[in-house]
Design an enzyme around this catalytic site. Structure first.
Site, short mmCIF file in Angstrom:
data_model
loop_
_atom_site.label_atom_id
_atom_site.label_comp_id
_atom_site.label_asym_id
_atom_site.label_seq_id
_atom_site.Cartn_x
_atom_site.Cartn_y
_atom_site.Cartn_z
N HIS A 101 -14.67 0.62 -0.88
CA HIS A 101 -13.51 -0.23 -0.57
C HIS A 101 -12.40 0.53 0.16
O HIS A 101 -11.27 0.06 0.22
CB HIS A 101 -12.95 -0.86 -1.86
CG HIS A 101 -13.86 -1.90 -2.45
ND1 HIS A 101 -13.65 -2.46 -3.69
CD2 HIS A 101 -14.97 -2.50 -1.94
CE1 HIS A 101 -14.62 -3.34 -3.93
NE2 HIS A 101 -15.43 -3.37 -2.90
N GLN A 117 -15.41 1.74 -6.22
CA GLN A 117 -14.63 0.65 -5.63
C GLN A 117 -13.17 1.08 -5.56
O GLN A 117 -12.34 0.37 -5.00
CB GLN A 117 -14.74 -0.61 -6.49
CG GLN A 117 -16.15 -1.13 -6.63
CD GLN A 117 -16.24 -2.19 -7.71
OE1 GLN A 117 -16.05 -3.37 -7.44
NE2 GLN A 117 -16.49 -1.78 -8.94
N ASN A 118 -12.87 2.21 -6.18
CA ASN A 118 -11.47 2.64 -6.26
C ASN A 118 -11.03 3.29 -4.96
O ASN A 118 -11.79 4.01 -4.31
CB ASN A 118 -11.29 3.64 -7.41
CG ASN A 118 -11.61 3.01 -8.75
OD1 ASN A 118 -11.68 1.79 -8.83
ND2 ASN A 118 -11.82 3.82 -9.76
N SER A 160 -15.02 -4.95 -13.78
CA SER A 160 -15.14 -6.25 -14.45
C SER A 160 -16.28 -7.09 -13.91
O SER A 160 -16.60 -8.13 -14.46
CB SER A 160 -13.82 -7.02 -14.29
OG SER A 160 -13.59 -7.28 -12.91
N GLY A 203 -16.10 0.93 -15.92
CA GLY A 203 -14.74 0.45 -15.68
C GLY A 203 -14.60 -0.60 -14.60
O GLY A 203 -13.61 -0.62 -13.88
N TYR A 207 0.83 -1.22 0.00
CA TYR A 207 0.00 0.00 0.00
C TYR A 207 0.86 1.27 0.00
O TYR A 207 0.45 2.28 -0.57
CB TYR A 207 -1.02 -0.02 1.16
CG TYR A 207 -2.06 -1.10 0.89
CD1 TYR A 207 -3.06 -0.90 -0.06
CD2 TYR A 207 -1.97 -2.34 1.51
CE1 TYR A 207 -3.97 -1.90 -0.36
CE2 TYR A 207 -2.88 -3.35 1.22
CZ TYR A 207 -3.87 -3.12 0.28
OH TYR A 207 -4.76 -4.12 -0.03
N1 APR Z 1 -11.76 2.44 -19.96
C1 APR Z 1 -12.80 1.69 -19.53
N2 APR Z 1 -12.68 0.48 -18.97
C2 APR Z 1 -11.43 0.00 -18.83
C3 APR Z 1 -10.29 0.72 -19.25
C4 APR Z 1 -10.48 1.99 -19.86
N3 APR Z 1 -9.48 2.75 -20.28
N4 APR Z 1 -9.18 -0.05 -18.99
C5 APR Z 1 -9.64 -1.18 -18.43
N5 APR Z 1 -10.99 -1.16 -18.33
C6 APR Z 1 -11.89 -2.19 -17.78
C7 APR Z 1 -11.42 -3.61 -17.97
O1 APR Z 1 -11.87 -4.10 -19.22
C8 APR Z 1 -12.07 -4.34 -16.79
O2 APR Z 1 -13.33 -4.86 -17.13
O3 APR Z 1 -11.93 -2.01 -16.38
C9 APR Z 1 -12.23 -3.23 -15.74
C10 APR Z 1 -11.30 -3.36 -14.55
O4 APR Z 1 -11.59 -4.55 -13.86
P1 APR Z 1 -10.79 -5.00 -12.56
O5 APR Z 1 -9.33 -4.91 -12.81
O6 APR Z 1 -11.34 -6.31 -12.14
O7 APR Z 1 -11.14 -3.86 -11.49
P2 APR Z 1 -12.45 -3.66 -10.61
O8 APR Z 1 -13.64 -4.23 -11.30
O9 APR Z 1 -12.49 -2.25 -10.19
O10 APR Z 1 -12.12 -4.57 -9.36
C11 APR Z 1 -13.01 -4.61 -8.28
O11 APR Z 1 -11.47 -5.91 -7.04
O12 APR Z 1 -9.50 -6.60 -6.01
C12 APR Z 1 -10.52 -5.76 -6.00
O13 APR Z 1 -10.76 -4.20 -4.37
C13 APR Z 1 -10.33 -4.33 -5.70
O14 APR Z 1 -11.94 -2.55 -6.01
C14 APR Z 1 -11.30 -3.65 -6.65
C15 APR Z 1 -12.28 -4.76 -6.98
#
Ligand code: APR
Length: 227
Positions: free
Chosen positions: A111, A93-94, A173, A171, A55
């Site tokens: 989060h 979630q960011n 997944s 943004g 972190y």
């Molecule tokens: N514009 C839009 N979407 C994007 C871009 C972009 N430039 N770049 C990547 N993405 C999308 C990817 O296609 C993916 O579907 O953003 C998503 C990111 O997914 P993850 O990496 O799984 O992140 P997130 O969904 O925020 O994760 C959720 O998981 O581990 C934890 O606590 C952490 O808050 C986080 C949570």
């Protein structure tokens, strides 16, 4: 005309173009680190210094002057300014502060936040911009919700979802609950549900409208249709 209630769920993808890594992409954060080591309380008990190192690294990266909000963050801030904070809520979630830097006010960090730490003894949460040194203070932990812990402000989140007219997911997944389940609640409330992402998420079939592309382009374009 009544102004709709808009709830926006954001994930790591909205900050990708600002220079912050997502979690599950190739070269994403979870490729280089084991979640069980750096994002669980058990991992923290096993090796607090390693968890703080992780972190500390992210906190430093976030404060790199090159990391700035992008057009998607700014478009959301503008939406709130135009429609009023009571109509626009960002649930993120960011753990970065790019929504705040862009000017958004009504934000829930479900989060946690990278630029805050929590005293485990007293529960006190304070702003924190430096590295944490476990040897110097054993009660300070990152103000981050780890896997297995309950996300923050869930009552306010469910309250907002119970009144939502537009639910926009940006943004993310769709891997992590409870956030991945919010679209189902929004559908039950007969809200319009919209996914804005680089690629279809795991939840994509639950959204009525889906637009795929980079957040800095598709978010401003879509939000312009709401104003
Ligand atoms: N514009 C839009 N979407 C994007 C871009 C972009 N430039 N770049 C990547 N993405 C999308 C990817 O296609 C993916 O579907 O953003 C998503 C990111 O997914 P993850 O990496 O799984 O992140 P997130 O969904 O925020 O994760 C959720 O998981 O581990 C934890 O606590 C952490 O808050 C986080 C949570």
């Amino acid at each position: 005309m009544t102004i709709p209630k808009i709830v926006i769920l954001t994930g790591a993808g909205i900050s990708a173009e600002s220079g912050l890594s997502t979690f599950r992409a190739q070269n994403g954060l979870w490729e280089g680190y084991d979640v069980n080591d750096v994002a669980t309380y058990e991992g923290y008990i096993r090796n607090p210094t390693a968890v703080h190192d992780f972190y500390n690294m992210l906190r430093r990266k976030l404060q790199n002057p090159n990391v700035k909000p992008n057009a998607a963050h700014f478009a959301l801030a503008e939406l709130e300014q135009k429609l009023g904070s009571e109509h626009v809520l960002i649930i993120t979630q960011n753990v970065d502060n790019l929504h705040e830097q862009a000017g958004s006010k009504n934000i829930i960090h479900m989060h946690g936040e990278l630029l805050k730490v929590r005293n485990e003894k007293t529960g006190q949460i304070i702003d924190y911009f430096n590295d944490v040194n476990y040897q110097q203070n054993k009660f300070i932990r990152p103000h981050i919700v780890w896997f297995g812990e309950i996300p923050l402000q869930m009552e306010q989140i469910y309250d907002a979802l119970s009144q939502v007219d537009y639910f926009i997911s940006i943004g993310t997944s769709g891997n992590v609950y409870p956030a991945a389940g919010f679209v189902q609640i929004a559908n039950q409330m007969s809200a319009k549900t919209i996914e804005l992402n680089l690629e279809p998420s795991l939840d994509q079939s639950l959204f009525q409208t889906k637009i795929y592309g980079v957040a800095s382009k598709i978010v401003p374009n879509f939000l312009a249709t709401l104003i």
